[in-house]
Design an enzyme around this catalytic site. Structure first.
Site, PDB file in Angstrom:
ATOM      1  CE1 TYR A 148      20.486   7.211  80.527  1.00  0.00           C
ATOM      2  CE2 TYR A 148      22.068   8.894  79.870  1.00  0.00           C
ATOM      3  CZ  TYR A 148      21.088   7.980  79.545  1.00  0.00           C
ATOM      4  OH  TYR A 148      20.707   7.832  78.233  1.00  0.00           O
ATOM      5  CG  ASP A 243      29.860   7.436  82.640  1.00  0.00           C
ATOM      6  OD1 ASP A 243      30.409   8.292  81.915  1.00  0.00           O
ATOM      7  OD2 ASP A 243      28.707   7.035  82.460  1.00  0.00           O
ATOM      8  CE  LYS A 271      27.146  14.251  78.395  1.00  0.00           C
ATOM      9  NZ  LYS A 271      25.915  14.433  77.636  1.00  0.00           N
TER      10      LYS A 271
HETATM   11  N1  HOZ Z   1      19.471  13.137  79.544  1.00  0.00           N
HETATM   12  C1  HOZ Z   1      20.493  13.572  78.646  1.00  0.00           C
HETATM   13  C2  HOZ Z   1      21.553  14.337  79.359  1.00  0.00           C
HETATM   14  N2  HOZ Z   1      21.920  13.865  80.622  1.00  0.00           N
HETATM   15  C3  HOZ Z   1      19.826  14.395  77.591  1.00  0.00           C
HETATM   16  C4  HOZ Z   1      20.501  14.347  76.306  1.00  0.00           C
HETATM   17  C5  HOZ Z   1      19.747  15.071  75.215  1.00  0.00           C
HETATM   18  O1  HOZ Z   1      18.534  15.224  75.260  1.00  0.00           O
HETATM   19  O2  HOZ Z   1      20.394  15.474  74.278  1.00  0.00           O
END
Ligand code: HOZ
Length: 432
Positions: A148, A243, A271
């Site tokens: 992702y 990434d 992050k």
């Molecule tokens: N799917 C996101 C993390 N891999 C979630 C992010 C979120 O809900 O803040």
């Protein structure tokens, strides 16, 4: 067996939220639709712990999905933020802080000679692929199933994370004309990779990859996979994009590229470099980065890019992670957690696979090794959901999806790990 926790405030808030926010949440996984039940509404956090609107305490393994590597409310970060807030919230103009953080990132990650700050990982990856296409004059992008890279059009194809949680790995609203420029390959499959380059080598603008897949659970690369990818990109003059939004400054001071000793051409970050504030960044070789506006023809911009509050949180966090033994300690803690999970599984006869790198860990209810998205999808997600709720009710907050990585911070001490493992073993017994 502990008493069932009360979530009445969270229940009230989600009912109200659903009237005004699609699904009641601002990011799909938070809805708990993947695991069922009421999403927890939080009020505050400290160190490794979270507190919800009903007054329940939780040991946190989400860590805001990665940024909180120092735990919550780290005193140095909070104090630096107070000072920054007293000066200005935003200029939309250059600041010294931006130069300081750029210099720090370039020093800590030698593959990055220049860096452009943005506001999210999604922006960074979107810009990375535009830059790869602008630089090479080619269109084809390779990505990997289950990886992702944020929610921009070209990257929401067989993606992991939230999309995977809801069983739709590709999104509606992505034009076919655009999707056809993205070729999706199975993760960890060296043959498929070699075949794709043999067939399309001269058309490939770039390859984007999570060097440790972290959005279908944590799935590390098999030996030789990243090196083959590096060699093929070099051979065919395709831009290799790591990434590292999740892994950057998490698995090692120099990210996954240092951990595995493979240098990409471009790197996306987010992050940890925002320390909990909204930040993304794109960095890489000067020759490629010079194609970005205002130096070159590839356009990208942002009003809040390099915002002083976000830069302060990020810079202060980066100063903390450069303390001696920071990553060695994180590695030891994560390893203890991973080994403890496997031992608990053995004692309770629970079929389990566990994967980890420093600061990231995942379990899969499966008796088969996990190397790619198909393996992940074949694991027992119903069992995960029962496990998730068993843990939640005993005060351990895990990602509310079988397909998300758990994050460990430096505030997770031996005591927190032992507490977690005792609860894990009990929950394994309870769910059978
Ligand atoms: N799917 C996101 C993390 N891999 C979630 C992010 C979120 O809900 O803040």
């Amino acid at each position: 067996m502990s008493a069932t926790r009360v979530y009445s405030q969270s229940q009230k808030l989600i009912n109200l939220a659903k009237q005004y926010i699609p699904g009641g949440v601002n990011s799909p996984v938070r809805s708990f639709n993947g695991v069922g039940g009421t999403p927890v509404f939080f009020s505050h956090a400290k160190g490794a712990y979270l507190y919800d609107e009903d007054g329940n305490e939780y040991l946190d393994y989400v860590g805001s999905w990665g940024p909180m590597i120092l735990g919550h409310q780290h005193p140095e970060v909070i104090s630096a933020l107070h000072t920054a807030i007293d000066k200005a919230l935003s200029f939309g103009a250059p600041t010294k802080l931006e130069v300081d953080i750029a210099q720090k990132i370039c020093t800590l990650m030698p593959s990055i000679e220049m860096v452009r700050m943005q506001n999210s990982g999604t922006e960074a990856t979107m810009t990375a692929i535009r830059l790869a296409r602008g630089y090479t004059g080619r269109n084809l992008l390779i990505k990997f199933e289950g990886c992702y890279h944020g929610h921009s059009d070209s990257l929401l194809i067989k993606a992991g994370s939230g999309a995977l949680t809801f069983g739709q790995t590709s999104s509606a609203g992505v034009p076919e004309e655009l999707a056809k420029h993205t070729l999706c390959l199975p993760y960890n499959d060296i043959n498929a990779l070699s075949e794709a380059f043999a067939k399309h080598g001269a058309e490939i603008a770039g390859v984007i990859i999570e060097p440790v897949a972290g959005n279908m659970g944590c799935v590390p690369p098999v030996p030789g996979f990243l090196q083959t990818l590096r060699d093929l990109c070099t051979q065919h003059r395709a831009v290799l994009i790591f990434d590292e939004v999740m892994t950057g400054f998490r698995v090692d001071l120099g990210g996954a590229q240092a951990y595995y000793d493979i240098q990409p051409d471009l790197t996306t970050l987010g992050k940890v470099i925002g320390g909990g504030m909204p930040v993304g960044a794109l960095g890489g070789k000067k020759e490629i980065m010079s194609y970005l506006a205002p130096l070159g023809p590839v356009y990208q911009a942002g009003t809040l890019s390099g915002n002083p509050i976000a830069m302060t949180a990020g810079l202060t966090t980066l100063k903390q992670v450069t303390q001696p033994n920071f990553y060695q300690n994180l590695k030891t803690t994560t390893q203890a957690l991973a080994e403890g999970l496997l031992s608990a599984a053995e004692r309770t006869h629970t079929p389990l696979q566990v994967y980890h790198v420093p600061g990231m860990v995942s379990l899969f209810f499966s008796d088969k090794a996990i190397r790619n998205l198909d393996d992940v999808k074949a694991s027992n997600t119903e069992k995960f959901n029962a496990f998730f709720h068993g843990m939640l009710n005993k005060g351990i907050y895990l990602p509310p999806s079988a397909y998300e990585t758990w994050f460990v911070s430096c505030m997770h001490t031996e005591a927190e790990i032992q507490k977690t493992l005792a609860i894990v073993e009990q929950v394994f017994k309870d769910i059978g």
